[in-house]
Design a protein around this motif. Structure first.
Motif, mmCIF file in Angstrom:
data_model
loop_
_atom_site.group_PDB
_atom_site.id
_atom_site.type_symbol
_atom_site.label_atom_id
_atom_site.label_comp_id
_atom_site.label_asym_id
_atom_site.label_seq_id
_atom_site.Cartn_x
_atom_site.Cartn_y
_atom_site.Cartn_z
ATOM 1 N N HIS A 184 0.827 -1.209 0.000
ATOM 2 C CA HIS A 184 0.000 0.000 0.000
ATOM 3 C C HIS A 184 0.859 1.255 0.000
ATOM 4 N N VAL A 185 1.924 1.257 0.780
ATOM 5 C CA VAL A 185 2.802 2.424 0.827
ATOM 6 C C VAL A 185 3.520 2.619 -0.509
ATOM 7 N N ILE A 186 4.024 1.541 -1.093
ATOM 8 C CA ILE A 186 4.679 1.657 -2.399
ATOM 9 C C ILE A 186 3.681 2.193 -3.436
ATOM 10 N N TYR A 187 2.449 1.726 -3.355
ATOM 11 C CA TYR A 187 1.378 2.200 -4.241
ATOM 12 C C TYR A 187 1.152 3.709 -4.062
ATOM 13 N N LEU A 188 1.130 4.176 -2.820
ATOM 14 C CA LEU A 188 0.946 5.602 -2.557
ATOM 15 C C LEU A 188 2.119 6.428 -3.063
ATOM 16 N N VAL A 189 3.329 5.907 -2.911
ATOM 17 C CA VAL A 189 4.513 6.592 -3.424
ATOM 18 C C VAL A 189 4.392 6.741 -4.940
ATOM 19 N N PHE A 190 4.004 5.656 -5.607
ATOM 20 C CA PHE A 190 3.849 5.724 -7.065
ATOM 21 C C PHE A 190 2.772 6.730 -7.450
ATOM 22 N N ASN A 191 1.632 6.693 -6.767
ATOM 23 C CA ASN A 191 0.538 7.601 -7.106
ATOM 24 C C ASN A 191 0.946 9.059 -6.969
ATOM 25 N N GLU A 192 1.711 9.367 -5.923
ATOM 26 C CA GLU A 192 2.176 10.745 -5.760
ATOM 27 C C GLU A 192 3.093 11.138 -6.906
ATOM 28 N N GLY A 193 3.885 10.195 -7.398
ATOM 29 C CA GLY A 193 4.734 10.486 -8.550
ATOM 30 C C GLY A 193 3.952 10.550 -9.840
ATOM 31 N N TYR A 194 2.986 9.641 -10.007
ATOM 32 C CA TYR A 194 2.231 9.555 -11.260
ATOM 33 C C TYR A 194 1.349 10.785 -11.469
ATOM 34 N N ALA A 209 9.824 6.093 -10.457
ATOM 35 C CA ALA A 209 10.962 5.180 -10.642
ATOM 36 C C ALA A 209 11.336 4.501 -9.329
ATOM 37 N N GLU A 210 11.291 5.250 -8.223
ATOM 38 C CA GLU A 210 11.635 4.668 -6.924
ATOM 39 C C GLU A 210 10.606 3.623 -6.517
ATOM 40 N N ALA A 211 9.324 3.889 -6.745
ATOM 41 C CA ALA A 211 8.284 2.922 -6.400
ATOM 42 C C ALA A 211 8.452 1.640 -7.208
ATOM 43 N N ILE A 212 8.742 1.762 -8.490
ATOM 44 C CA ILE A 212 8.949 0.582 -9.330
ATOM 45 C C ILE A 212 10.180 -0.189 -8.867
ATOM 46 N N ARG A 213 11.245 0.526 -8.521
ATOM 47 C CA ARG A 213 12.462 -0.132 -8.043
ATOM 48 C C ARG A 213 12.200 -0.901 -6.756
ATOM 49 N N ALA A 215 9.300 -2.037 -5.696
ATOM 50 C CA ALA A 215 8.415 -3.170 -5.971
ATOM 51 C C ALA A 215 9.197 -4.342 -6.547
ATOM 52 N N ARG A 216 10.158 -4.056 -7.402
ATOM 53 C CA ARG A 216 11.006 -5.129 -7.944
ATOM 54 C C ARG A 216 11.788 -5.798 -6.815
ATOM 55 N N LEU A 217 12.331 -4.985 -5.916
ATOM 56 C CA LEU A 217 13.116 -5.518 -4.807
ATOM 57 C C LEU A 217 12.238 -6.370 -3.894
ATOM 58 N N LEU A 218 11.035 -5.888 -3.613
ATOM 59 C CA LEU A 218 10.112 -6.634 -2.760
ATOM 60 C C LEU A 218 9.694 -7.944 -3.427
ATOM 61 N N LEU A 219 9.439 -7.898 -4.728
ATOM 62 C CA LEU A 219 9.044 -9.108 -5.453
ATOM 63 C C LEU A 219 10.154 -10.152 -5.431
ATOM 64 N N ALA A 220 11.420 -9.682 -5.474
ATOM 65 C CA ALA A 220 12.544 -10.617 -5.389
ATOM 66 C C ALA A 220 12.612 -11.261 -4.006
ATOM 67 N N LEU A 221 12.263 -10.475 -2.960
ATOM 68 C CA LEU A 221 12.254 -11.018 -1.605
ATOM 69 C C LEU A 221 11.085 -11.961 -1.378
ATOM 70 N N LEU A 222 9.929 -11.628 -1.970
ATOM 71 C CA LEU A 222 8.708 -12.410 -1.736
ATOM 72 C C LEU A 222 7.900 -12.470 -3.037
ATOM 73 N N PRO A 223 8.095 -13.503 -3.830
ATOM 74 C CA PRO A 223 7.358 -13.621 -5.108
ATOM 75 C C PRO A 223 5.879 -13.912 -4.860
ATOM 76 N N HIS A 224 5.108 -12.860 -4.661
ATOM 77 C CA HIS A 224 3.688 -12.977 -4.306
ATOM 78 C C HIS A 224 2.835 -12.383 -5.426
ATOM 79 N N PRO A 225 1.671 -12.991 -5.737
ATOM 80 C CA PRO A 225 0.822 -12.448 -6.813
ATOM 81 C C PRO A 225 0.436 -10.990 -6.618
#
Length: 413
Positions: A184-194, A209-213, A215-225
């Motif tokens: 949710h926080v990463i989503y809010l960061v992206f929305n403020e940028g978008y 760009a930071e939110a996407i970065r 999210a990639r890092l989090l997905l690598a830690l936890l591959p969740h749908p």
């Protein structure tokens, strides 16, 4: 040099702050150190030139400024000596690297999202520390008084300090329990940028760009749908970034965008992630939003957009996440599918319930429906209401242009 320092502050200060929080172990101390570091940069960089690694310079300077401050205070308070000693034990080689294995920004998000902190305070603190928004901007975004936001942030910092909450990414076994709020926080960061809540730019590319970065890092830690769905959403939305404003910085609506400027690589990656996320047993709200974004990305012109399908996705999203904002977006989709009169009825119903009265996009959507229905005077009034509530300069310019066009057309009749 002043403009260079301003740009570095805008694009890098939050990552510098995140590292200073880790090094200094205290939010307030780190924020003071950040300001001291930039003040030092303003004095020395015009004379000595820009350092090879400005972020590392700022971290190092901020840290030693904090040490000097603590040493001065320690002369009067013996309890400060252990803090001073602990700051000298940091491995300074990590400062120059600026990319520790467990990313400092991700550490900061997990700290802000600790279960011991109330959810509303988590959100306010994350937007303040990660996006750099002021308390007034956060209050405007969530339609609450600024003192309320300030109190939430202070309480969150006090809770982190009193509970000795660790500044770390938790172990893999604890990640699933913390995932929802971090996403949710990463989503809010992206929305403020978008769609920046204020300022001179339509988009803050540093935040997207930071939110996407992250999210990639989090997905690598936890591959969740759910993480895949969020990353898909952000990639599909960000693919349109270059087309969302023209060379003068003016806002360009989706229907008018030059789709040859859309980033096809991001679209391809986003669609692939979306396909994976859609195979999950439970479909997240991020995945549903990504599916909506995909409907725009998959067609070559605005006229080909399947607005009825988008409206169906909004039906699902509204059932999963009831909110007036989702209702508003659904109203826009239905208006595109069934006509502006239907959209106007839906938006008026939202506003009659005292929902989104202070949200400029609700009044802007209403104004557009009225404009398309030929009700120029009412449209002008609605656009003026939207303008009075809007804080972003390109959007303000767009609204003023609409008002001017309608007024001119009325005079010719």
């Amino acid at each position: 040099m002043e403009s260079v320092i301003d740009e570095i502050y805008r694009t890098q200060s939050r990552r510098v702050l995140a590292t200073l929080i880790r090094l200094l172990g205290d939010f307030d101390r780190a924020e003071e150190a950040l300001h001291d570091a930039f003040a030092a940069a303003a004095r020395t960089w015009p004379v000595d030139g820009l350092p090879d690694n400005p972020s590392a310079w700022l971290v190092s300077t901020g840290r030693f400024k904090a040490i000097d401050t603590i040493r001065r205070r320690a002369r009067f308070d013996a309890s400060q000596h252990h803090i001073e000693d602990s700051l000298y034990t940091v491995d300074t080689t990590e400062i120059g690297d600026m990319e520790p294995i467990e990313d400092d920004m991700l550490r900061l998000i997990f700290t802000c999202c600790h279960p011991a902190i109330p959810s509303d305070a988590q959100t306010a603190m994350a937007l303040r520390e990660i996006c750099g928004l002021t308390t007034e901007e956060i209050a405007h975004a969530f339609l609450v008084p600024a003192p309320t936001v300030a109190q939430r942030i202070v309480r969150a910092k006090n809770r982190i300090r009193s509970a000795n909450i660790p500044y770390e990414v938790p172990g893999r076994e604890a990640l699933p329990q913390r995932l929802d709020q971090v996403l949710h926080v990463i989503y809010l960061v992206f929305n403020e940028g978008y769609s920046a809540s204020s300022g001179d730019d339509v988009v803050r590319a540093d935040l997207t760009a930071e939110a996407i970065r992250l999210a990639r890092l989090l997905l690598a830690l936890l591959p969740h749908p759910d993480a895949r769905g969020l990353l898909a959403l952000m990639l599909l939305q960000d693919s349109r970034r270059l087309a969302r404003s023209n060379e003068q910085g003016s806002l360009v609506l989706l229907a008018d965008q030059d789709r040859s400027r859309w980033d096809r690589a991001k679209i391809s990656e986003g669609l692939g992630l979306l396909a994976e996320a859609m195979r999950a047993a439970e479909i997240s709200t991020y995945t549903l939003q990504a599916a909506i974004a995909a409907e725009h990305a998959k067609v070559s012109s605005a006229e080909e957009t399947d607005w009825r399908r988008i409206a169906l996705y909004y039906d699902l999203l509204l059932a999963a996440q009831p909110s007036a904002i989702v209702e508003l977006n659904r109203a826009v989709a239905i208006a595109m599918a069934e006509g502006p009169a239907k959209g106007l009825d839906l938006v008026d119903a939202i506003l009659r319930r005292q929902k989104l009265q202070a949200y400029h996009l609700a009044h802007s959507a209403r104004a557009d429906f009225l404009r398309r229905l030929g009700r120029a005077e009412e449209a002008i009034a609605a656009y003026r209401t939207a303008l009075s509530l809007c804080r972003q300069e390109p959007e303000q310019a767009f609204l003023r242009k609409r008002i001017s066009e309608l007024a001119a057309a009325s005079e010719r009749q």
